[in-house]
Motif scaffolding. Structure first.
Motif, mmCIF file in Angstrom:
data_model
loop_
_atom_site.group_PDB
_atom_site.id
_atom_site.type_symbol
_atom_site.label_atom_id
_atom_site.label_comp_id
_atom_site.label_asym_id
_atom_site.label_seq_id
_atom_site.Cartn_x
_atom_site.Cartn_y
_atom_site.Cartn_z
ATOM 1 N N PRO A 288 0.827 -1.212 0.000
ATOM 2 C CA PRO A 288 0.000 0.000 0.000
ATOM 3 C C PRO A 288 0.868 1.272 0.000
ATOM 4 O O PRO A 288 1.944 1.299 0.598
ATOM 5 C CB PRO A 288 -0.797 -0.113 1.304
ATOM 6 C CG PRO A 288 -0.764 -1.557 1.646
ATOM 7 C CD PRO A 288 0.547 -2.074 1.152
ATOM 8 N N VAL A 289 0.380 2.303 -0.677
ATOM 9 C CA VAL A 289 1.112 3.568 -0.764
ATOM 10 C C VAL A 289 0.355 4.620 0.036
ATOM 11 O O VAL A 289 -0.822 4.887 -0.219
ATOM 12 C CB VAL A 289 1.246 4.032 -2.227
ATOM 13 C CG1 VAL A 289 2.072 5.313 -2.304
ATOM 14 C CG2 VAL A 289 1.872 2.938 -3.083
ATOM 15 N N THR A 290 1.024 5.216 1.004
ATOM 16 C CA THR A 290 0.384 6.242 1.825
ATOM 17 C C THR A 290 0.466 7.599 1.136
ATOM 18 O O THR A 290 1.294 7.813 0.244
ATOM 19 C CB THR A 290 1.063 6.336 3.201
ATOM 20 O OG1 THR A 290 2.407 6.826 3.019
ATOM 21 C CG2 THR A 290 1.104 4.982 3.892
ATOM 22 N N GLU A 291 -0.377 8.521 1.576
ATOM 23 C CA GLU A 291 -0.332 9.882 1.041
ATOM 24 C C GLU A 291 1.006 10.542 1.364
ATOM 25 O O GLU A 291 1.536 11.324 0.577
ATOM 26 C CB GLU A 291 -1.478 10.714 1.629
ATOM 27 C CG GLU A 291 -2.813 10.500 0.949
ATOM 28 C CD GLU A 291 -2.789 10.842 -0.533
ATOM 29 O OE1 GLU A 291 -2.356 11.967 -0.871
ATOM 30 O OE2 GLU A 291 -3.177 9.996 -1.344
ATOM 31 N N GLN A 292 1.554 10.199 2.519
ATOM 32 C CA GLN A 292 2.851 10.755 2.918
ATOM 33 C C GLN A 292 3.951 10.315 1.953
ATOM 34 O O GLN A 292 4.781 11.125 1.534
ATOM 35 C CB GLN A 292 3.197 10.299 4.338
ATOM 36 C CG GLN A 292 4.484 10.929 4.882
ATOM 37 C CD GLN A 292 4.787 10.487 6.297
ATOM 38 O OE1 GLN A 292 4.116 9.636 6.853
ATOM 39 N NE2 GLN A 292 5.823 11.073 6.884
ATOM 40 N N GLU A 293 3.948 9.034 1.576
ATOM 41 C CA GLU A 293 4.938 8.520 0.618
ATOM 42 C C GLU A 293 4.760 9.169 -0.747
ATOM 43 O O GLU A 293 5.733 9.534 -1.411
ATOM 44 C CB GLU A 293 4.794 7.003 0.483
ATOM 45 C CG GLU A 293 5.235 6.220 1.703
ATOM 46 C CD GLU A 293 4.944 4.738 1.560
ATOM 47 O OE1 GLU A 293 5.863 3.942 1.782
ATOM 48 O OE2 GLU A 293 3.795 4.384 1.226
ATOM 49 N N LYS A 294 3.517 9.315 -1.135
ATOM 50 C CA LYS A 294 3.204 9.926 -2.421
ATOM 51 C C LYS A 294 3.692 11.372 -2.458
ATOM 52 O O LYS A 294 4.362 11.797 -3.417
ATOM 53 C CB LYS A 294 1.685 9.855 -2.658
ATOM 54 C CG LYS A 294 1.236 10.337 -4.023
ATOM 55 C CD LYS A 294 -0.265 10.115 -4.190
ATOM 56 C CE LYS A 294 -0.746 10.700 -5.519
ATOM 57 N NZ LYS A 294 -2.209 10.504 -5.696
ATOM 58 N N ASN A 295 3.388 12.127 -1.432
ATOM 59 C CA ASN A 295 3.802 13.529 -1.371
ATOM 60 C C ASN A 295 5.323 13.673 -1.294
ATOM 61 O O ASN A 295 5.894 14.640 -1.819
ATOM 62 C CB ASN A 295 3.145 14.223 -0.173
ATOM 63 C CG ASN A 295 1.645 14.385 -0.349
ATOM 64 O OD1 ASN A 295 1.145 14.459 -1.475
ATOM 65 N ND2 ASN A 295 0.918 14.444 0.746
ATOM 66 N N HIS A 296 5.962 12.719 -0.639
ATOM 67 C CA HIS A 296 7.425 12.756 -0.518
ATOM 68 C C HIS A 296 8.081 12.646 -1.896
ATOM 69 O O HIS A 296 9.010 13.405 -2.214
ATOM 70 C CB HIS A 296 7.892 11.618 0.395
ATOM 71 C CG HIS A 296 9.371 11.592 0.610
ATOM 72 N ND1 HIS A 296 10.077 12.661 1.119
ATOM 73 C CD2 HIS A 296 10.299 10.614 0.362
ATOM 74 C CE1 HIS A 296 11.362 12.348 1.191
ATOM 75 N NE2 HIS A 296 11.514 11.127 0.732
ATOM 76 N N LEU A 297 7.590 11.729 -2.729
ATOM 77 C CA LEU A 297 8.148 11.575 -4.073
ATOM 78 C C LEU A 297 7.888 12.816 -4.928
ATOM 79 O O LEU A 297 8.743 13.242 -5.709
ATOM 80 C CB LEU A 297 7.564 10.336 -4.757
ATOM 81 C CG LEU A 297 8.096 8.977 -4.293
ATOM 82 C CD1 LEU A 297 7.434 7.840 -5.062
ATOM 83 C CD2 LEU A 297 9.608 8.886 -4.448
ATOM 84 N N ILE A 298 6.716 13.400 -4.760
ATOM 85 C CA ILE A 298 6.381 14.612 -5.515
ATOM 86 C C ILE A 298 7.315 15.761 -5.127
ATOM 87 O O ILE A 298 7.796 16.510 -5.992
ATOM 88 C CB ILE A 298 4.904 15.005 -5.287
ATOM 89 C CG1 ILE A 298 3.980 13.967 -5.938
ATOM 90 C CG2 ILE A 298 4.617 16.401 -5.839
ATOM 91 C CD1 ILE A 298 2.517 14.132 -5.603
ATOM 92 N N LYS A 299 7.612 15.881 -3.849
ATOM 93 C CA LYS A 299 8.525 16.933 -3.387
ATOM 94 C C LYS A 299 9.941 16.727 -3.926
ATOM 95 O O LYS A 299 10.627 17.686 -4.293
ATOM 96 C CB LYS A 299 8.542 16.981 -1.858
ATOM 97 C CG LYS A 299 7.283 17.598 -1.260
ATOM 98 C CD LYS A 299 7.336 17.597 0.266
ATOM 99 C CE LYS A 299 6.059 18.201 0.856
ATOM 100 N NZ LYS A 299 6.057 18.149 2.345
ATOM 101 N N ILE A 300 10.386 15.466 -3.977
ATOM 102 C CA ILE A 300 11.702 15.165 -4.551
ATOM 103 C C ILE A 300 11.729 15.583 -6.014
ATOM 104 O O ILE A 300 12.687 16.213 -6.480
ATOM 105 C CB ILE A 300 12.028 13.657 -4.421
ATOM 106 C CG1 ILE A 300 12.225 13.282 -2.957
ATOM 107 C CG2 ILE A 300 13.276 13.307 -5.235
ATOM 108 C CD1 ILE A 300 12.322 11.785 -2.718
#
Length: 309
Positions: A288-300
């Motif tokens: 499962p992918v959390t919103e936190q993980e998703k946002n982290h990749l977007i910020k990178i």
């Protein structure tokens, strides 16, 4: 794959049943097991993909005399499925699993050792083209230029993002539009061998030192800076420091143009990481992918896009 199959393989190879079988959740296309037989440990790798097994054993044979700590092949089966090979065991854990417990001194020593192995891999003959090859005779994965390899990886990321529907595809064209600015750089790249997947995984660490390089399913021919892009992206994704990357760069004597293309490569691997979210690989279910993980990749992505554009 089941333990029953591994038991059968051990019976064929070692003429006895293992006393213990441990599944190693590594790799994307194969299944890896550590087996205990009496007082000795071995590794068994199985796959439905014949090329994965033949590629691994091919390159392990080609580089066995380069003084790189790699497993030794004991037995191989590429005639009937499930395809497999058995090899010697190297103690250690993936770099990524122990990274945060390592000292700066240990990271620097590991970086120095790894780049020494990257230099040794370059002793292999140059390929007739570019890409991640199962053998020197592999034409299926051969590209005529390094730029084609990069564009193919971008396309692969795009396909994965579309299939998994977790991230927007908007990031892909942003990366693709940057490629023309690197055409001159790409044209200077020669099809030299490097270990593209010796990053935070496949680099074994034992007691703070590099003990082995594993999972040599292919050897990549092209720009060695590419592996640095993947290593950086892997550390960024686990929110670790980039000390190790800085030590790698020192050992590689990075040029200004390489520094610039590194940021592009980080972006490419960022969208590849996006594309892999929601994929099962060799697990029964996708993680499962959390919103936190998703946002982290977007910020990178946003950070490094600003660096390159």
């Amino acid at each position: 794959m089941t333990e029953e199959i591994v038991n059968k393989i051990c019976k064929e190879v070692f003429h006895t049943q293992p006393t213990e079988i441990t599944r190693n959740n590594v790799g994307l296309a194969g299944y890896v097991y550590t087996v205990q037989i009496n007082n000795d440990k071995y590794v068994v790798k199985t796959s439905d993909d014949k090329n994965l097994i033949s590629g691994s054993t091919y390159w392990l044979d080609k580089i066995k005399d380069l003084d790189i700590p790699i497993p030794k092949v004991i037995s191989v089966n590429t005639s009937t499925s499930p395809y497999y090979f058995a090899m010697t065991f190297i103690p250690g854990k993936d770099l990524g699993l122990v990274y945060k417990s390592l000292s700066k001194k240990e990271k620097k020593a590991i970086a120095k050792k790894l780049i020494s192995y990257q230099k040794k891999i370059k002793k292999l003959p140059m390929a007739k083209g570019f890409g991640s090859l199962n053998s020197f005779e592999d034409k299926e994965n051969l590209f005529t230029s390094w730029e084609e390899v990069v564009l193919n990886d971008i396309k692969r990321a795009e396909d994965g993002i579309k299939a998994n529907k977790i991230f927007s595809t908007e990031y892909v064209p942003k990366v693709r539009e940057l490629i023309p600015g690197f055409k001159n750089y790409f044209s200077t790249i020669r099809p030299e061998a490097f270990l593209d997947d010796a990053t935070t995984k496949n680099v074994l660490i034992h007691e703070g030192k590099l003990s082995g390089i594993i999972d040599l399913d292919w050897i990549t021919f092209g720009d060695q800076v590419y592996f640095l892009g993947l290593t950086t992206m892997a550390l960024l994704s686990m929110q670790a420091d980039l000390d190790y990357v800085e030590y790698l760069k020192e050992e590689m004597n990075m040029t200004q143009s390489q520094e610039k293309v590194l940021n592009l490569y980080i972006l490419i691997f960022c969208i590849i990481f996006m594309s892999e979210k929601g994929t099962c690989f060799n697990q029964n279910e996708p993680v499962p992918v959390t919103e936190q993980e998703k946002n982290h990749l977007i910020k990178i992505f946003e950070k490094y896009f600003e660096e390159v554009k």
